[in-house]
Write an enzyme that holds these catalytic residues in place. Structure first.
Site, PDB file in Angstrom:
ATOM      1  N   GLU A  21      43.762  57.694  55.275  1.00 51.76           N
ATOM      2  CA  GLU A  21      43.452  57.174  53.945  1.00 51.76           C
ATOM      3  C   GLU A  21      42.044  56.587  53.872  1.00 51.76           C
ATOM      4  OE1 GLU A  21      47.110  55.335  51.709  1.00 51.76           O
ATOM      5  OE2 GLU A  21      47.057  54.532  53.757  1.00 51.76           O
ATOM      6  N   TYR A  53      35.432  46.077  25.583  1.00 50.16           N
ATOM      7  CA  TYR A  53      36.344  46.684  26.551  1.00 50.16           C
ATOM      8  C   TYR A  53      35.654  47.709  27.444  1.00 50.16           C
ATOM      9  CZ  TYR A  53      36.896  49.772  22.465  1.00 50.16           C
ATOM     10  OH  TYR A  53      36.675  50.573  21.374  1.00 50.16           O
ATOM     11  N   ILE A  72      46.727  47.862  47.767  1.00 54.39           N
ATOM     12  CA  ILE A  72      46.468  47.837  46.337  1.00 54.39           C
ATOM     13  C   ILE A  72      46.722  46.443  45.765  1.00 54.39           C
ATOM     14  CG2 ILE A  72      46.723  50.304  45.952  1.00 54.39           C
ATOM     15  CD1 ILE A  72      49.551  49.797  44.885  1.00 54.39           C
ATOM     16  N   GLU A  73      47.555  45.659  46.417  1.00 56.43           N
ATOM     17  CA  GLU A  73      47.777  44.280  45.974  1.00 56.43           C
ATOM     18  C   GLU A  73      46.475  43.482  46.024  1.00 56.43           C
ATOM     19  OE1 GLU A  73      51.724  45.635  47.832  1.00 56.43           O
ATOM     20  OE2 GLU A  73      49.598  45.960  48.180  1.00 56.43           O
ATOM     21  N   LYS A  98      48.789  53.995  42.367  1.00 54.43           N
ATOM     22  CA  LYS A  98      48.286  54.917  43.388  1.00 54.43           C
ATOM     23  C   LYS A  98      49.166  56.171  43.294  1.00 54.43           C
ATOM     24  CE  LYS A  98      46.931  54.574  48.264  1.00 54.43           C
ATOM     25  NZ  LYS A  98      47.039  53.749  49.476  1.00 54.43           N
TER      26      LYS A  98
END
Length: 118
Positions: A21, A53, A72-73, A98
Site C-alpha cells: 500500500e 467550499y 484512514i482514521e 477507501k
C-alpha cells in the site's frame, strides 16, 4: 444550524499499513458536512458572506496529497484539524472512504463528527 455539503470528493494519498500500500497513492473519497451560520449569505446573496467550499476542497486535497499516514482514521482527523484552522465552522462531519481496498466489499470508511474546540 446551517450546513454545506461536499460529497464524493476524490483525493489521492499514500495511505495504508502494508508495504504494497505504500508504493503508490490510493484513491480516497471524502464526504464532508460543514456546519456554519449561512443566514447573512442567504439574505445578502453575496459570496463574501458564505464559506468558500472550493477552498475547503483544496484544503482537504492538500492534506491528503502531503500526508503519509498509515490509517484512514489519522488522515480523517488531520483533515478536520486543517479545516478548523482555516475556516470559521461550528462543527464538521467527515466521512473518509477507501473504496478500492477490499475485493469483496464496496467500501471501507470512517466517519468523525467534531465540534470546533474554540
Amino acid at each position: 444550524m446551517d450546513k454545506i455539503f461536499i460529497e464524493g470528493l476524490e483525493v489521492f494519498s499514500l495511505i495504508g499499513v502494508y508495504d504494497w500500500e505504500r508504493v503508490a497513492t490510493q484513491r480516497l473519497v471524502v464526504d464532508v458536512t460543514l456546519y456554519t451560520d449561512l443566514s447573512l449569505a442567504a439574505h445578502s446573496d453575496k459570496v463574501e458572506h458564505t464559506l468558500n467550499y472550493a477552498e475547503v476542497a483544496t484544503c482537504i486535497e492538500l492534506v491528503a496529497t502531503t500526508s503519509k499516514f498509515e490509517l484512514i482514521e489519522a488522515l480523517a482527523n488531520e483533515m478536520i484539524n486543517a479545516i478548523f484552522v482555516q475556516f470559521p465552522l461550528k462543527k464538521i462531519r467527515l466521512k473518509l472512504s477507501k473504496p478500492d481496498i477490499l475485493a469483496n466489499a464496496f467500501n471501507v470508511a470512517v466517519e468523525f463528527t467534531r465540534e470546533n474546540p474554540n
